[in-house]
Design an enzyme around this catalytic site. Sequence first.
Site, PDB file in Angstrom:
ATOM      1  N   GLU A 943       0.827  -1.202   0.000  1.00 52.15           N
ATOM      2  CA  GLU A 943       0.000   0.000   0.000  1.00 52.15           C
ATOM      3  C   GLU A 943       0.865   1.257   0.000  1.00 52.15           C
ATOM      4  O   GLU A 943       0.553   2.240  -0.655  1.00 52.15           O
ATOM      5  CB  GLU A 943      -0.931   0.001   1.219  1.00 52.15           C
ATOM      6  CG  GLU A 943      -1.892   1.179   1.246  1.00 52.15           C
ATOM      7  CD  GLU A 943      -2.862   1.129   2.406  1.00 52.15           C
ATOM      8  OE1 GLU A 943      -3.538   2.147   2.645  1.00 52.15           O
ATOM      9  OE2 GLU A 943      -2.953   0.086   3.084  1.00 52.15           O
ATOM     10  N   ARG A1021      -6.907   2.315  14.570  1.00 55.91           N
ATOM     11  CA  ARG A1021      -7.827   1.190  14.407  1.00 55.91           C
ATOM     12  C   ARG A1021      -7.677   0.207  15.563  1.00 55.91           C
ATOM     13  O   ARG A1021      -8.667  -0.385  16.017  1.00 55.91           O
ATOM     14  CB  ARG A1021      -7.609   0.479  13.072  1.00 55.91           C
ATOM     15  CG  ARG A1021      -8.552  -0.684  12.841  1.00 55.91           C
ATOM     16  CD  ARG A1021      -8.413  -1.301  11.465  1.00 55.91           C
ATOM     17  NE  ARG A1021      -9.086  -0.535  10.422  1.00 55.91           N
ATOM     18  CZ  ARG A1021     -10.349  -0.712  10.064  1.00 55.91           C
ATOM     19  NH1 ARG A1021     -11.101  -1.619  10.672  1.00 55.91           N
ATOM     20  NH2 ARG A1021     -10.890   0.001   9.099  1.00 55.91           N
ATOM     21  N   GLU A1417     -10.156  -8.738   5.392  1.00 58.32           N
ATOM     22  CA  GLU A1417      -9.463  -8.658   6.674  1.00 58.32           C
ATOM     23  C   GLU A1417     -10.207  -9.277   7.850  1.00 58.32           C
ATOM     24  O   GLU A1417      -9.573  -9.865   8.741  1.00 58.32           O
ATOM     25  CB  GLU A1417      -9.160  -7.190   6.995  1.00 58.32           C
ATOM     26  CG  GLU A1417      -8.198  -6.531   6.020  1.00 58.32           C
ATOM     27  CD  GLU A1417      -8.114  -5.026   6.240  1.00 58.32           C
ATOM     28  OE1 GLU A1417      -7.129  -4.577   6.837  1.00 58.32           O
ATOM     29  OE2 GLU A1417      -9.038  -4.321   5.816  1.00 58.32           O
TER      30      GLU A1417
END
Length: 1489
Positions: A943, A1021, A1417
């Site tokens: 990413e 997160r 995920e």
Amino acid sequence: MELPRPPMSAPKAQPARTAADALTPLVGSTFTSSVLTFYLNGKQVSLENPNPHLTLLEYIRSQHGLRGTKLGCGEGGCGACTVVVQTRVAATRPSGTKVKHLAVNACLFPLVGVDGKHVITIEGLGNVSRPHPLQERIAKLHGSQCGFCTPGIVMAMYAILRNAYDAEKDVFRLLERDIQLEGHLDGNLCRCTGYKPILQAARTFVTEDLGGKLESTPESSDQNGLEKAALDAESLKAGSASCGRGSTGVSCGRPGGCCRDASPNSDSSGAPLSSSPDSASTNATSVSGNEVAEDPSVSGASYAKPAKSRESKPSEEGVEIEVKTETHLEAPPSSSKAGVAQQQFSTYDASTELIYPPALYKFKRTPICYGNERKLWFRPTTLQQLLEIKDKWPSAKLVAGATEVQVEIRFKNSDFAVSVYVSDIEELQKNDFLTDLESGGEIRIGANTPLTTAEDLCKETYRKFGTQVSVLDALRKQLRYFGGRQIRNVASLAGNLATASPISDANPVLLASGAYVVARNLQPEEIRIPLSDLFMAYRTTSLPPDAVITQVAIPIPAKNDKHIIKAYKQAKRKDDDIAIVNAAYKLRLSADGAVEDIILAYGGIAPTTVSMKKAKAVLQKKKWFDSETLSSGLDALAEDCNLSFSVPGGMAHYRRALVLSMFFRFWHESVAELQLGDVDLNIIEEIHRELSTGTRDDYNPNEQRVVGKQVPAVSALKQCTGEAEYVDDMPRQDRELFGGLVLSSKAHAKIVDVDWEPALNMPGVVGYIDKNSIPKEANVWGSVKKDEPFFADGEVTSHGQIIGMVYAETALQAQAAAKVVKVTYEVLPAILTIDEAIEANSFFAHGKMLKKGIAIHGNMEDAFARCDRVFEGVSRVGGQEHFYLETNASLVIPHSEDGAMDVWSSTQNTMETQEFVSQVTGVPSNRINARVKRMGGAFGGKESRSVPFACLLAVAAKKEGRPMRLMLNRDEDMMTSGQRHPIQTKWKIGTTNDGKLLALEADMYDNAGFSQDMSGAVLDRACTHLDNCYEIPDVFIRAHCCKTNTHSNTAFRGFGGPQAMFVTECFMSVIAEGLGVDIDELRQKNLYKVGDRTPFLQQIDVDWHIPTMMEQLRKSSDYDARKAAVAKFNDSNKWKKRGICLIPTKFGLSFATALHLNQATAYVKIYHDGSVLLHHGGTEMGQGLYTKMCQVAAQELGVPVDAVFTQDSQTYQSANASPTAASSGSDLNGMAVKDACNQINERLKPYREKYGADAPMRTLVHSAYLDRVNLAANGFWKMPRIGYQWGSYDEKTVRPMYYYFTQGVAVSEAELDLLTGDHTVLRTDILMDVGQSINPAIDYGQIEGAFVQGQGLFTMEESLWLNTGELATRGPGNYKIPGFNDIPQQFNVSMLRADSDGKPLTWNHLRSIQSSKGVGEPPLFLGATVFFALREAVKAARTMNGVQENESGFIMDSPATVERLRLAVGDDLVKKTEVLRKEGEKSFFVSVA
């Protein structure tokens, strides 16, 4: 070193001072040829003096059209490079010969080794137009996701198939169980699929495709599958086109029969063949050739002729537009029956297989020498020739399979100027096995006999003579788990012995047995060296420099001798792993049961394989079956093995514990086998695993015309045939150059000087780039904070940081040049661990926190004051390497005008790639086209960390005006690309006495590394998932981002969520044990209810299914009964324990507070012929996004899937694309695709009304085109509702952080061997809520793959550093991901369909694409069910052993490695072997969590 020129006239004899002096006479007299002659996929190849540095892989990939064989690791540990080598072996009768098919690692196999052989690559099996049935089956059964590993796996299976065929009986000696239990696939890794669909494809191929020709036999085919062929010499005349079948009438050995035989019977082609009871059904039928029936709504589009051939509209009566061509999906799904997918496969026609080239039967091997001024290869054909080389140049490196040598060359920068390939010397493969062993004797194994052959010989001889040759059974057991099958096919015992590895699996057995090596030099007498005298020091033997090992002699005792030999091994992973400790024991008893002789040989505890002297002396003459003997033996071994805390290799305590544990097991096993008395047989049994089986709930009540069907990935068959193109597979460009990275060798240091001159003087080197190649202000990048330099400037802050890049004409030249750049450093102190960062106050600015309840306006101490019980602890989760099979790769092609560039990159993030290439080149973004067709896996690792490599190439490409290419080696990738964040959490949790959670306070620390990358977002997160699925009224969570001198950690599947939920379940376990309540009752009592709020104040809405799912899975998995059975098992087994657990998960879907990323665009164009071109911003990395988007477009437009084509992802077509991450690829891009299709559908509405709803697209668009209707549309979508802002604590105004939660529940049951820490997963059941699946097969693959990846995270995958700051685990040799035999033995997966009352559920309220949910995920955390099942097993053992827990309770950190599990048991052996740390001592390895 000066080397001779190959071959040339010998100069006059003179004293030998150099290699040239010594070897030139031999080159002139004996080694007169420099030509390699072999066959490649059936075609003859002759190479004159090839590059001596080339491996077989490098040669194959340099050939046009042969890019299917991949480079995955370069050390023979992943299997991506597997090819099959056809070769002759010695005949069993005068008129015959054998052809063997060897699966080998092409990345290791020396090119010289192919002379006189036939190499088959993935391209030799089939192609998309006519695939091999193995390729087709894997594709259709969804066994290929990213596809990078697939060619290697196909080739490994192909070798099994070819070796299993018995030409004389026209049968295959192959059992379904052989595929997995005989280790045929243990040399292959897959990071995507979780292995389950691959195993199903392999096993159903055996039962369905070969079902009619399988020999009914209880024995496996491990050695009986050599093809037999007798050839008449007359048929082998030069130029003969015959297959070699002559007057003897014996088949040439091709499966299915000789090419002159009648066609094989194909009566079975019309009916399904049932699979064995323990394999999953494929609902399959076989069809002849390629006549596979397909679902016309999914595959089989037709297209109109050019517009100019018909300029009038069709009549309203529906006159058809003429068809110019048709397309079909490469692996079309068949029709569904009652919502269940049906499969059809082409019939296996064995007669089409590649035969062994007839010309090779008459091939005469001749001595070969080739090379250049830097390296020389010799290939002798006789022992005498080899001895002459060794006599002239004793330091010549002998090479068989190159399984050790090539690793030393690639990773240790070893340079063997003179190498000698010895595997074609038949004398070195001579095995002497006696037929009568009544009075004993010896068995000799050829020094260069491949380990696979040695394993088979041991097995057959043990079958014949039984326990008298127990040494061979012990050796076979060790060889079975020595490397992967590809390694065992070429490695040899001589290689094990000559390298003197202290962790060799074979050497302890040979040492214990009293074996000796037989060696030869030019002297007439053979040299005999006992194993006890062979190993002198680390990697050093007493073998004379000019001698060659020719055989290994193993003594066999007399039949009536009371003796036993056993061997044991413990590694991080059972299959294909180097030993931590291995052992072999030889025991001989007198008639009255006293020890006459004993040898206790160990590897892994000293610089060499050693025999324990004190233990031997203590045990001698003692009565063996006596507990005092066992006790004194254990005490003596503890003295023998006195490792220090800082011992090289680390794990001092564990290694000592294993030394005693293995002896403990041997004592019991020997007593039982020699029938000396009664012992606990449970101690003897090592962990045993059965075949992997399992189910998927293939019924889909929500199936539509296209959406909801199990369409194989659109490029799956290409991946199986090797035709799928990855970045480094792209054709070579004109004047292309290759990059070689110069990386820091220090973790933290000032750069004093960089000397590029040595590199610039290397052959082929064109130039270099460094910090001076771009403006200082451009030398910085970062995904969130711009704080990382492209090139180190004055200082390095991580081992592996980029200093510069050399570029040259070839990749090998660039890599060699990069290694000689001289960098001078001034070393500075380094911070590696979270604890060190906390102590040094080394943090990146972050400051995020979450507050709920009293924490918003009050004091958490007041919340804890109201609690009955308060628990505190620290939980740690280690990092995880992405280990995508395709390392980072990039290709930059500069254009001659306007500074424009095509930037091909293996990236998830085209926009960021485009932006930073624009920055470093000084060119606007509209001239940079960042492109990616597919990636060989990514998992978040591409990413951001892919960006700098593209930028470096762009700088060099601009400088030279030439294309630039770079593909990282595995160790480079692991050093530079970062991994999952190690996280440490200090928590405090308050409860009521009956287990109601009341208050949570936590500090979460992640190890960011030397730059921020996305570490802050990962931590965010993590904080939002620390509740998992449980309501906690008062919460205060603080986040801290640690700055260290490790590589920069980055995104990884789950993005902090799995680490946080692991911590949650840690404190839930501590609470349950502290309160004495059942853990399942505790979880159930605290589950969220609709209306509750999370710590970030998002309300749990009607889309909350966890309570229902837990109830359903509890019933379907028979959880309660199995839990009771586990407790009963633990009560009755002292040395094995089991655990079972049921854990839920919820995972928030969106880019969270990076609100700007929650958007996507799509561009849909319909051409006049009715074909559809689809572009969107999502990238394909194996998750099936391209396939799902094609299904969405096909569903919306009313066309088959094959009518929709996506070429690649590129910034010229999709501007400002968000990264494909956060499991949002389908949500974002799918809705954008739908928006574009809706626009076109609205324009086509009048034409559908005119021609009918079922009118083909070519009819509609022809008329629309003539009416000048726009047939292209840009779609756009931004995720609504979300918009959370940190610091928002007003429930009335706070906006949701996540669009929805994907939810799941899993049950796992595991069994643990308390003596070793080894374990197996007996069963896993998963129930996932994925909404209404767009493609259930793809989603099942994501669930299974994520689970196994999570299983690896929480059990065996351990990242370790050296104290210098160097990453120690940077390749498959010492970093272990799960393999085929690590997945659950029973693996069942289903999707939520109905509520607890059986009423169908609907997800229309989601407002997501097709009411589906992101699935990439969320399932990963469920792999932690294996960890917590193992924790239950360990807890049962600790209770049994009376271990007293401290105030914090029993907290076990992740990963639960074999070391951590064994030492947590707390038994007497662990206590006896404890290693105390002396003042100033450091552990050899560092764990940075």
